[in-house]
Design a protein around this motif. Sequence first.
Motif, PDB file in Angstrom:
ATOM      1  N   TYR A  34      13.677  -5.564  -0.838  1.00  0.00           N
ATOM      2  CA  TYR A  34      13.187  -4.413  -1.604  1.00  0.00           C
ATOM      3  C   TYR A  34      11.676  -4.275  -1.458  1.00  0.00           C
ATOM      4  CZ  TYR A  34      12.105  -1.199  -5.339  1.00  0.00           C
ATOM      5  OH  TYR A  34      11.644  -0.112  -6.036  1.00  0.00           O
ATOM      6  N   HIS A  35      10.965  -5.396  -1.516  1.00  0.00           N
ATOM      7  CA  HIS A  35       9.508  -5.345  -1.386  1.00  0.00           C
ATOM      8  C   HIS A  35       9.098  -4.759  -0.038  1.00  0.00           C
ATOM      9  CE1 HIS A  35       5.302  -6.533  -1.379  1.00  0.00           C
ATOM     10  NE2 HIS A  35       5.514  -7.140  -0.230  1.00  0.00           N
ATOM     11  N   VAL A  36       9.750  -5.199   1.025  1.00  0.00           N
ATOM     12  CA  VAL A  36       9.401  -4.719   2.372  1.00  0.00           C
ATOM     13  C   VAL A  36       9.733  -3.233   2.511  1.00  0.00           C
ATOM     14  CG1 VAL A  36       9.936  -4.933   4.823  1.00  0.00           C
ATOM     15  CG2 VAL A  36       9.623  -6.987   3.428  1.00  0.00           C
ATOM     16  N   ARG A  96       4.130  -0.054   4.710  1.00  0.00           N
ATOM     17  CA  ARG A  96       2.888   0.045   5.488  1.00  0.00           C
ATOM     18  C   ARG A  96       2.260  -1.313   5.749  1.00  0.00           C
ATOM     19  NH1 ARG A  96       0.095   5.264   2.426  1.00  0.00           N
ATOM     20  NH2 ARG A  96       1.898   6.677   2.666  1.00  0.00           N
ATOM     21  N   ALA A  97       2.447  -2.251   4.818  1.00  0.00           N
ATOM     22  CA  ALA A  97       1.856  -3.580   5.007  1.00  0.00           C
ATOM     23  C   ALA A  97       2.499  -4.321   6.178  1.00  0.00           C
ATOM     24  CB  ALA A  97       2.012  -4.404   3.730  1.00  0.00           C
ATOM     25  N   TYR A  98       3.655  -3.863   6.614  1.00  0.00           N
ATOM     26  CA  TYR A  98       4.390  -4.555   7.672  1.00  0.00           C
ATOM     27  C   TYR A  98       4.611  -3.683   8.907  1.00  0.00           C
ATOM     28  CZ  TYR A  98       5.281  -7.251   3.476  1.00  0.00           C
ATOM     29  OH  TYR A  98       5.115  -7.948   2.317  1.00  0.00           O
ATOM     30  N   PHE A  99       4.810  -2.378   8.698  1.00  0.00           N
ATOM     31  CA  PHE A  99       5.122  -1.493   9.820  1.00  0.00           C
ATOM     32  C   PHE A  99       4.075  -0.405  10.015  1.00  0.00           C
ATOM     33  CE2 PHE A  99       9.086  -2.839   7.685  1.00  0.00           C
ATOM     34  CZ  PHE A  99       9.591  -3.662   8.667  1.00  0.00           C
ATOM     35  N   GLY A 100       3.029  -0.401   9.180  1.00  0.00           N
ATOM     36  CA  GLY A 100       1.979   0.608   9.306  1.00  0.00           C
ATOM     37  C   GLY A 100       1.017   0.304  10.433  1.00  0.00           C
ATOM     38  N   GLN A 101      -0.010   1.140  10.517  1.00  0.00           N
ATOM     39  CA  GLN A 101      -0.977   1.018  11.611  1.00  0.00           C
ATOM     40  C   GLN A 101      -1.679  -0.333  11.605  1.00  0.00           C
ATOM     41  OE1 GLN A 101      -3.835   4.174  11.637  1.00  0.00           O
ATOM     42  NE2 GLN A 101      -4.898   3.444  13.475  1.00  0.00           N
ATOM     43  N   ASP A 102      -2.030  -0.826  10.431  1.00  0.00           N
ATOM     44  CA  ASP A 102      -2.705  -2.118  10.325  1.00  0.00           C
ATOM     45  C   ASP A 102      -1.779  -3.220   9.842  1.00  0.00           C
ATOM     46  OD1 ASP A 102      -5.146  -0.946  11.082  1.00  0.00           O
ATOM     47  OD2 ASP A 102      -5.514  -0.298   9.008  1.00  0.00           O
ATOM     48  N   GLY A 103      -0.484  -2.937   9.817  1.00  0.00           N
ATOM     49  CA  GLY A 103       0.476  -3.914   9.324  1.00  0.00           C
ATOM     50  C   GLY A 103       0.850  -4.945  10.379  1.00  0.00           C
ATOM     51  N   ILE A 154       4.332  -6.992  11.416  1.00  0.00           N
ATOM     52  CA  ILE A 154       5.759  -7.159  11.158  1.00  0.00           C
ATOM     53  C   ILE A 154       6.140  -8.626  10.970  1.00  0.00           C
ATOM     54  CG2 ILE A 154       6.420  -7.329  13.594  1.00  0.00           C
ATOM     55  CD1 ILE A 154       8.894  -5.654  12.891  1.00  0.00           C
ATOM     56  N   ALA A 155       5.342  -9.531  11.538  1.00  0.00           N
ATOM     57  CA  ALA A 155       5.618 -10.965  11.379  1.00  0.00           C
ATOM     58  C   ALA A 155       5.471 -11.410   9.931  1.00  0.00           C
ATOM     59  CB  ALA A 155       4.704 -11.783  12.287  1.00  0.00           C
ATOM     60  N   ASP A 156       4.716 -10.642   9.130  1.00  0.00           N
ATOM     61  CA  ASP A 156       4.515 -11.010   7.735  1.00  0.00           C
ATOM     62  C   ASP A 156       5.756 -10.765   6.873  1.00  0.00           C
ATOM     63  OD1 ASP A 156       1.938 -11.761   8.298  1.00  0.00           O
ATOM     64  OD2 ASP A 156       1.027  -9.883   7.618  1.00  0.00           O
ATOM     65  N   VAL A 157       6.747 -10.108   7.424  1.00  0.00           N
ATOM     66  CA  VAL A 157       7.971  -9.834   6.667  1.00  0.00           C
ATOM     67  C   VAL A 157       8.591 -11.123   6.145  1.00  0.00           C
ATOM     68  CG1 VAL A 157      10.363  -9.022   6.876  1.00  0.00           C
ATOM     69  CG2 VAL A 157       8.492  -7.637   7.793  1.00  0.00           C
ATOM     70  N   VAL A 158       8.541 -12.179   6.939  1.00  0.00           N
ATOM     71  CA  VAL A 158       9.201 -13.430   6.552  1.00  0.00           C
ATOM     72  C   VAL A 158       8.304 -14.332   5.715  1.00  0.00           C
ATOM     73  CG1 VAL A 158      10.665 -13.379   8.597  1.00  0.00           C
ATOM     74  CG2 VAL A 158       8.473 -14.580   8.683  1.00  0.00           C
ATOM     75  N   LYS A 159       7.047 -13.939   5.502  1.00  0.00           N
ATOM     76  CA  LYS A 159       6.109 -14.807   4.787  1.00  0.00           C
ATOM     77  C   LYS A 159       6.268 -14.641   3.281  1.00  0.00           C
ATOM     78  CE  LYS A 159       2.693 -14.946   8.519  1.00  0.00           C
ATOM     79  NZ  LYS A 159       1.284 -14.657   8.917  1.00  0.00           N
ATOM     80  N   ILE A 160       7.412 -15.029   2.809  1.00  0.00           N
ATOM     81  CA  ILE A 160       7.726 -14.873   1.387  1.00  0.00           C
ATOM     82  C   ILE A 160       6.834 -15.752   0.516  1.00  0.00           C
ATOM     83  CG2 ILE A 160       9.502 -16.673   1.364  1.00  0.00           C
ATOM     84  CD1 ILE A 160      11.137 -14.838  -0.438  1.00  0.00           C
ATOM     85  N   TRP A 161       6.300 -16.818   1.093  1.00  0.00           N
ATOM     86  CA  TRP A 161       5.445 -17.738   0.332  1.00  0.00           C
ATOM     87  C   TRP A 161       4.101 -17.099  -0.045  1.00  0.00           C
ATOM     88  CZ3 TRP A 161       7.246 -18.475   5.296  1.00  0.00           C
ATOM     89  CH2 TRP A 161       6.337 -18.240   6.321  1.00  0.00           C
ATOM     90  N   GLU A 162       3.755 -15.995   0.580  1.00  0.00           N
ATOM     91  CA  GLU A 162       2.513 -15.312   0.249  1.00  0.00           C
ATOM     92  C   GLU A 162       2.700 -14.309  -0.878  1.00  0.00           C
ATOM     93  OE1 GLU A 162       0.768 -13.604   3.709  1.00  0.00           O
ATOM     94  OE2 GLU A 162       0.323 -15.552   4.645  1.00  0.00           O
ATOM     95  N   GLY A 163       3.895 -14.243  -1.437  1.00  0.00           N
ATOM     96  CA  GLY A 163       4.179 -13.302  -2.512  1.00  0.00           C
ATOM     97  C   GLY A 163       4.911 -12.088  -1.980  1.00  0.00           C
ATOM     98  N   GLY A 164       5.383 -11.265  -2.897  1.00  0.00           N
ATOM     99  CA  GLY A 164       6.070 -10.042  -2.504  1.00  0.00           C
ATOM    100  C   GLY A 164       7.572 -10.120  -2.699  1.00  0.00           C
ATOM    101  N   LEU A 165       8.013 -10.114  -3.968  1.00  0.00           N
ATOM    102  CA  LEU A 165       9.434 -10.062  -4.304  1.00  0.00           C
ATOM    103  C   LEU A 165       9.640  -8.906  -5.274  1.00  0.00           C
ATOM    104  CD1 LEU A 165      10.367 -13.822  -4.862  1.00  0.00           C
ATOM    105  CD2 LEU A 165      10.984 -12.392  -2.913  1.00  0.00           C
TER     106      LEU A 165
END
Length: 324
Positions: free
Chosen positions: A75-77, A82-89, A91-102
Amino acid sequence: MTGLVLPASLPSPVTGVWWLGPLPVRAYALCILLGIVAAIWITSRRIRARGGTGQEIYDIALWAIILGILGGRLYHVISSPRAYFGQDGNIADVVKIWEGGLGIWGAIALGAVGAWIGCRRYGHNFLDIADAMAPGLLVAQALGRWGNWFNNELYGGPSDAPWALTIHQWDQSAGEAVRDADGNAVVLGTFQPTFLYESLWCLLVAGVLLVLDRRFRFARGQVIALYVMGYTLGRLFFELMRTDPAEVVFGQRINVWVSIGVFLIGLAIFLAMGRRKDYPVRGPALDLTVRDEAEAEVDHGEGAAAVEEVGQDAAPRGRSTRSP
């Protein structure tokens, strides 16, 4: 004698990650784990109070936790692409659940699916388990919100109130505040602590549910529906206060609309379950309320009267068939 001096603002941590050699210990993850443990413990006690063994929650916990975390991340993704698929995003950060984002909406949705799967596998009534889980879920959410405090995130607008929250410029990848040339943490300002408001609201709603569940007889599914309505009612207002980046739909943050929609779903479930009048049968319990004990005595008295009436009706017929 000097008077009590109130702090100008509430502090925020400058570190959200501690290292045990090569192993990172993240405060965000610890808050979530603490919430999970609390939810399981509270639910186990509530199941026992309903006549169960309390072990039922362990039959479904793994399913609910795994799918809940997966749903929260999805849901967060999806809601913040934009944080993952935007111009400055990235996509590898999608799996970085330890950085927050639930996202709580996805966590509850898929977590419920996991609980349903566990109930099906072990023969438990899903609505009974869901009703027992409701207050514990709120406590888990209240504790989990403190992970946002450690990450210096999810705050509202600027504020100079005594309870305003000091927010640092944050290096998410390092899990700590950005420091200036002198080694001091860079402060962005003081803001409304919406994470704290939501945490306190969750605890309040959990307490209200516990009181209501003792005072009133709810049909199956109505307590979990009250949880949905209670949480989303508060979340709507906290969402309107928040200033962190979010997708906007029709001029409002997407979670504002989701809060309204989920509240209406909870209301529909509450009314539908009430019309079904499917009331749970509670067995022997360790902490029955006075109301339950009184109802049990009434039921026992009615049952005894019924047996006596049947016996009286049957006696003449028995004598009439007997030979003189």
